[in-house]
Design a protein around this motif. Structure first.
Motif, PDB file in Angstrom:
ATOM      1  N   TYR A  49       0.948  -1.285   0.075  1.00 46.68           N
ATOM      2  CA  TYR A  49       0.011   0.006  -0.006  1.00 46.68           C
ATOM      3  C   TYR A  49       0.864   1.051   0.099  1.00 46.68           C
ATOM      4  N   PRO A  50       0.555   2.285  -0.662  1.00 44.69           N
ATOM      5  CA  PRO A  50      -0.804   2.260  -1.583  1.00 44.69           C
ATOM      6  C   PRO A  50      -0.571   1.670  -3.041  1.00 44.69           C
ATOM      7  N   THR A  51      -1.420   1.181  -3.490  1.00 49.95           N
ATOM      8  CA  THR A  51      -1.311   0.491  -5.069  1.00 49.95           C
ATOM      9  C   THR A  51      -2.256   1.244  -5.891  1.00 49.95           C
ATOM     10  N   LEU A  52      -1.800   1.502  -7.022  1.00 50.19           N
ATOM     11  CA  LEU A  52      -2.554   2.312  -8.243  1.00 50.19           C
ATOM     12  C   LEU A  52      -2.809   1.303  -9.387  1.00 50.19           C
ATOM     13  N   GLU A  64       0.320  -1.999 -13.363  1.00 50.83           N
ATOM     14  CA  GLU A  64       0.116  -1.071 -12.290  1.00 50.83           C
ATOM     15  C   GLU A  64       0.803   0.062 -12.683  1.00 50.83           C
ATOM     16  N   TYR A  65       0.212   1.339 -11.978  1.00 53.27           N
ATOM     17  CA  TYR A  65       0.647   2.640 -12.135  1.00 53.27           C
ATOM     18  C   TYR A  65       1.958   2.844 -11.173  1.00 53.27           C
ATOM     19  N   ARG A  66       3.246   2.574 -11.681  1.00 53.99           N
ATOM     20  CA  ARG A  66       4.543   2.727 -10.898  1.00 53.99           C
ATOM     21  C   ARG A  66       5.244   4.143 -11.086  1.00 53.99           C
ATOM     22  N   GLY A  67       4.487   5.186 -11.634  1.00 56.04           N
ATOM     23  CA  GLY A  67       4.996   6.364 -12.017  1.00 56.04           C
ATOM     24  C   GLY A  67       5.471   7.220 -10.526  1.00 56.04           C
ATOM     25  N   GLN A  68       5.843   8.630 -10.797  1.00 59.46           N
ATOM     26  CA  GLN A  68       5.833   9.553  -9.821  1.00 59.46           C
ATOM     27  C   GLN A  68       4.593   9.697  -9.071  1.00 59.46           C
ATOM     28  N   ARG A  69       4.414   9.792  -7.760  1.00 65.03           N
ATOM     29  CA  ARG A  69       3.491  10.062  -6.922  1.00 65.03           C
ATOM     30  C   ARG A  69       3.061  11.499  -6.803  1.00 65.03           C
ATOM     31  N   GLU A 193      13.186  -5.205 -15.623  1.00 72.01           N
ATOM     32  CA  GLU A 193      11.978  -4.177 -15.874  1.00 72.01           C
ATOM     33  C   GLU A 193      10.519  -4.831 -15.660  1.00 72.01           C
ATOM     34  N   ASN A 194      10.488  -6.136 -16.138  1.00 71.01           N
ATOM     35  CA  ASN A 194       9.085  -6.656 -15.857  1.00 71.01           C
ATOM     36  C   ASN A 194       8.937  -7.504 -14.668  1.00 71.01           C
ATOM     37  N   GLY A 195       9.854  -7.951 -13.935  1.00 65.29           N
ATOM     38  CA  GLY A 195       9.895  -9.080 -13.047  1.00 65.29           C
ATOM     39  C   GLY A 195       8.808  -8.845 -11.824  1.00 65.29           C
ATOM     40  N   GLU A 196       8.646  -7.524 -11.608  1.00 64.15           N
ATOM     41  CA  GLU A 196       7.622  -7.559 -10.245  1.00 64.15           C
ATOM     42  C   GLU A 196       6.420  -7.273 -10.806  1.00 64.15           C
ATOM     43  N   GLU A 197       6.031  -6.873 -12.304  1.00 62.83           N
ATOM     44  CA  GLU A 197       4.721  -6.976 -12.852  1.00 62.83           C
ATOM     45  C   GLU A 197       4.565  -8.400 -13.082  1.00 62.83           C
ATOM     46  N   LEU A 198       5.227  -9.218 -13.331  1.00 58.71           N
ATOM     47  CA  LEU A 198       4.859 -10.723 -13.685  1.00 58.71           C
ATOM     48  C   LEU A 198       4.791 -11.254 -12.376  1.00 58.71           C
ATOM     49  N   THR A 199       5.388 -10.956 -11.362  1.00 59.72           N
ATOM     50  CA  THR A 199       5.173 -11.453  -9.893  1.00 59.72           C
ATOM     51  C   THR A 199       3.681 -11.089  -9.523  1.00 59.72           C
ATOM     52  N   GLU A 200       3.202  -9.945  -9.715  1.00 61.60           N
ATOM     53  CA  GLU A 200       1.895  -9.560  -9.346  1.00 61.60           C
ATOM     54  C   GLU A 200       0.997 -10.213  -9.900  1.00 61.60           C
TER      55      GLU A 200
END
Length: 348
Positions: A49-52, A64-69, A193-200
């Protein structure tokens, strides 16, 4: 604390976007208190948290959105998402000069104001990160519409043959399923670059570790996954990784790049090794490896050695159970694992 910090930024960004897109059906900002609504968090595998997350047509996007907050960054992200994902071509010569290293989907339509094109638009909005979408209309597309509006997939490779969609163009589910099958390869490359995305995505990994220039092993792995495991799509992610870049995960299974190609399953609790790459072409061998993951056999044998039914005649069970078989992985502390590529990226 970070959720509390983001809340006013998120709300201000929603107000900025509301001024630009006043129609409430165009963009909706929403927030969920996951302490109160843990069922929603569980449904969408929210664990930090938080997750967008971005939803289109009621469907959660895998990225998911991982840009600047910040207000500006979030608003820019929404503007980008609202941009047209389809490039309209003005001459069919543009199609012949496409970048054939990419996956291209081309739609030929009589007119833009049609149910067929609206379905195509919806699909492109969801899959534009995975494929390049193009369209042609009217007189420009006429030569390609000898049997009516159609959609063509142009796979990577200069000489790769085109594939034609043969289903209903107004049936979103059919068009989406066909396009996703073409745009998202069965075996994907895992990178920093995509490892976390694939994990999710929440699915265990079946990974081929191979040297970058070893395309023969990759092709063999792809063929066997398609032959033996197509029915497992949706229960496990099929991936390949560069042995040189991912030395850290290899160390966890007591391997080095010199041992590649190596096949392993990462269940996010442990890593399990496929006994021998040369066994890949044995009918049903790779499928049984995956089925043993689903049944819990790999996890059980990781801790207790081979099941009694797997013990060779006359060999004491207790001797096998005293230590994992040579092809098993060392037990990893959960805090140490969760996927090592992320820590490796920081080290690099």
């Amino acid at each position: 604390r970070f959720s509390q910090m983001l809340h006013p930024i998120f709300e201000e960004a929603s107000n900025v976007i509301k001024e630009e897109y006043p129609d409430k059906n165009q963009v909706v900002f929403a927030r969920v208190d996951c302490d109160q609504h843990s069922d929603i968090a569980q449904r969408y595998r929210i664990s930090k948290y938080p997750t967008l997350k971005l939803f289109r047509n009621g469907m959660m996007m895998k990225r998911e959105y991982r840009g600047q907050r910040s207000v500006t960054a979030i608003a820019d992200y929404i503007r980008q998402q609202k941009s047209n994902p389809i490039r309209e071509v003005q001459d069919l010569e543009e199609i012949s000069s496409l970048d054939r290293s990419r996956r291209n989907i081309v739609g030929y339509f009589e007119q833009k104001d049609s149910d067929n094109y609206r379905t195509f638009e919806r699909v492109a909005n969801i899959l534009h990160d995975d494929c390049v979408f193009l369209s042609a209309f009217g007189a420009i597309s006429k030569a390609e519409r000898f049997s009516g509006d159609n959609i063509i997939y142009k796979p990577p490779g200069e000489n790769a043959p085109d594939m034609v969609y043969l289903g209903s163009l107004t049936n979103f589910d059919l068009v989406y399923a066909w396009t996703q099958d073409k745009c998202v390869p069965l075996v994907r490359e895992i990178t920093f670059e995509n490892g976390e995305e694939l994990t999710e995505e929440g699915l265990p990994f079946l990974i081929l570790f191979h040297m970058k220039d070893d395309l023969e092993s990759l092709e063999k792995f792809q063929q066997e996954v398609a032959r033996q495991l197509i029915g497992e799509k949706g229960t496990i992610n099929f991936l390949h990784a560069d042995c040189d870049k991912f030395r850290h995960p290899l160390l966890h299974i007591q391997k080095t790049p010199a041992d590649c190609p190596v096949i392993a399953i990462d269940s996010f609790r442990h890593m399990y090794v496929f006994p021998d790459f040369s066994d890949l072409s044995i009918p049903g061998k790779l499928k049984q490896f995956v089925l043993d993951l689903h049944s819990g056999k790999l996890h059980r044998e990781f801790h207790h050695g081979p099941d009694p039914t797997d013990v060779a005649p006359g060999q004491p069970i207790q001797d096998l159970a005293s230590s994992p078989p040579e092809s098993s992985f060392q037990k990893l502390a959960p805090s140490e694992h969760r996927y090592t590529l992320l820590r490796e990226k920081d080290e690099l």
